[in-house]
Structure formats: C-alpha cells, structure tokens
Design a protein around this motif. Sequence first.
Motif, short mmCIF file in Angstrom:
data_model
loop_
_atom_site.label_atom_id
_atom_site.label_comp_id
_atom_site.label_asym_id
_atom_site.label_seq_id
_atom_site.Cartn_x
_atom_site.Cartn_y
_atom_site.Cartn_z
N UNK A 1 -10.17 19.25 40.07
CA UNK A 1 -9.21 18.23 40.51
C UNK A 1 -7.78 18.75 40.36
N UNK A 2 -7.50 19.44 39.25
CA UNK A 2 -6.16 20.01 39.04
C UNK A 2 -5.84 21.07 40.10
N UNK A 3 -6.82 21.86 40.48
CA UNK A 3 -6.62 22.84 41.54
C UNK A 3 -6.30 22.14 42.85
N UNK A 4 -7.02 21.08 43.15
CA UNK A 4 -6.77 20.31 44.37
C UNK A 4 -5.37 19.72 44.39
N UNK A 5 -4.94 19.16 43.27
CA UNK A 5 -3.58 18.62 43.18
C UNK A 5 -2.56 19.74 43.38
N UNK A 6 -2.80 20.88 42.77
CA UNK A 6 -1.89 22.01 42.91
C UNK A 6 -1.77 22.49 44.34
N UNK A 7 -2.90 22.62 45.02
CA UNK A 7 -2.87 23.06 46.41
C UNK A 7 -2.18 22.03 47.30
N UNK A 8 -2.41 20.74 47.01
CA UNK A 8 -1.74 19.69 47.77
C UNK A 8 -0.23 19.78 47.59
N UNK A 9 0.22 19.99 46.36
CA UNK A 9 1.66 20.11 46.11
C UNK A 9 2.25 21.35 46.78
N UNK A 10 1.51 22.45 46.80
CA UNK A 10 1.99 23.65 47.48
C UNK A 10 2.18 23.41 48.97
N UNK A 11 1.19 22.79 49.59
CA UNK A 11 1.28 22.50 51.02
C UNK A 11 2.40 21.50 51.30
N UNK A 12 2.54 20.51 50.44
CA UNK A 12 3.60 19.52 50.62
C UNK A 12 4.98 20.17 50.51
N UNK A 13 5.17 21.02 49.52
CA UNK A 13 6.44 21.71 49.35
C UNK A 13 6.76 22.62 50.53
N UNK A 14 5.75 23.35 51.00
CA UNK A 14 5.96 24.21 52.16
C UNK A 14 6.31 23.38 53.39
N UNK A 15 5.61 22.26 53.56
CA UNK A 15 5.90 21.40 54.70
C UNK A 15 7.32 20.85 54.64
N UNK A 16 7.75 20.48 53.46
CA UNK A 16 9.12 19.97 53.32
C UNK A 16 10.15 21.00 53.73
N UNK A 17 9.90 22.25 53.36
CA UNK A 17 10.89 23.29 53.62
C UNK A 17 10.84 23.83 55.04
N UNK A 18 9.63 24.03 55.58
CA UNK A 18 9.51 24.76 56.84
C UNK A 18 9.07 23.92 58.04
N UNK A 19 8.48 22.77 57.79
CA UNK A 19 8.03 21.95 58.91
C UNK A 19 9.01 20.82 59.18
N UNK A 20 9.40 20.13 58.10
CA UNK A 20 10.29 18.98 58.25
C UNK A 20 11.78 19.35 58.13
N UNK A 21 12.08 20.62 57.83
CA UNK A 21 13.46 21.11 57.72
C UNK A 21 14.30 20.24 56.78
N UNK A 22 13.73 19.91 55.63
CA UNK A 22 14.41 19.05 54.67
C UNK A 22 15.73 19.62 54.17
N UNK A 23 15.86 20.94 53.93
CA UNK A 23 17.16 21.45 53.48
C UNK A 23 18.27 21.23 54.51
N UNK A 24 17.94 21.29 55.79
CA UNK A 24 18.96 21.07 56.81
C UNK A 24 19.36 19.60 56.88
N UNK A 25 18.42 18.71 56.58
CA UNK A 25 18.71 17.27 56.66
C UNK A 25 19.35 16.74 55.38
N UNK A 26 18.87 17.23 54.22
CA UNK A 26 19.34 16.69 52.94
C UNK A 26 20.24 17.64 52.17
N UNK A 27 20.37 18.85 52.63
CA UNK A 27 21.19 19.83 51.92
C UNK A 27 20.46 20.41 50.72
#
Length: 82
Positions: free
Chosen positions: A12-38
């Motif tokens: 379960x901890x591995x699953x949570x970790x992989x989910x957080x990795x994918x979420x973080x990557x999505x925030x940075x490279x898919x949703x372009x969060x740094x460009x929107x939020x700085x």
Amino acid sequence: MTEAKLITLLKIAIGIGLFLLVTGYSMLHVFYLPEKMGVAGMVLGAACIALGLIFSLPTKMYLTFLLVKREQERKKQKSDNG
C-alpha cells in the motif's frame, strides 16, 4: 504484526508513493503548474515527487529483503526435507 499484514502494508505504501510521483510529474509537466502559480506551483509539484520517493523507495528495498528472506527459508526447508 504478522508478516502477511506487513507485506500488505508495504505494498500500500508503494502504491501511495507511485501515485504521488505521478501526481507530482503531472503537476509539473502536464498541467504546467509552475507557469500558472509561479514558485508555489513548482514547490507543490516537487513536494509531491519528494514524498512519493520517500514512500516508494525504502519500502521497495525492505519488501525485497523480506521476500528474499522468505525464499531462503523455503529453500532451507525443502533441502532439509528432501
């Protein structure tokens, strides 16, 4: 705590970790969060990736150690019986 419960908890901890990795990557490279939020968007994405690594890597190593230990015990029992 039994070994089976511990292994389930580690999976379960591995699953949570992989989910957080994918979420973080999505925030940075898919949703372009740094460009929107700085800087706050960059920190948020990096924090998700860091927490994902904290959850997934050590548990993978410990889970591998448990599984190797179990396999060695099974081989030992098999060689003692056969």
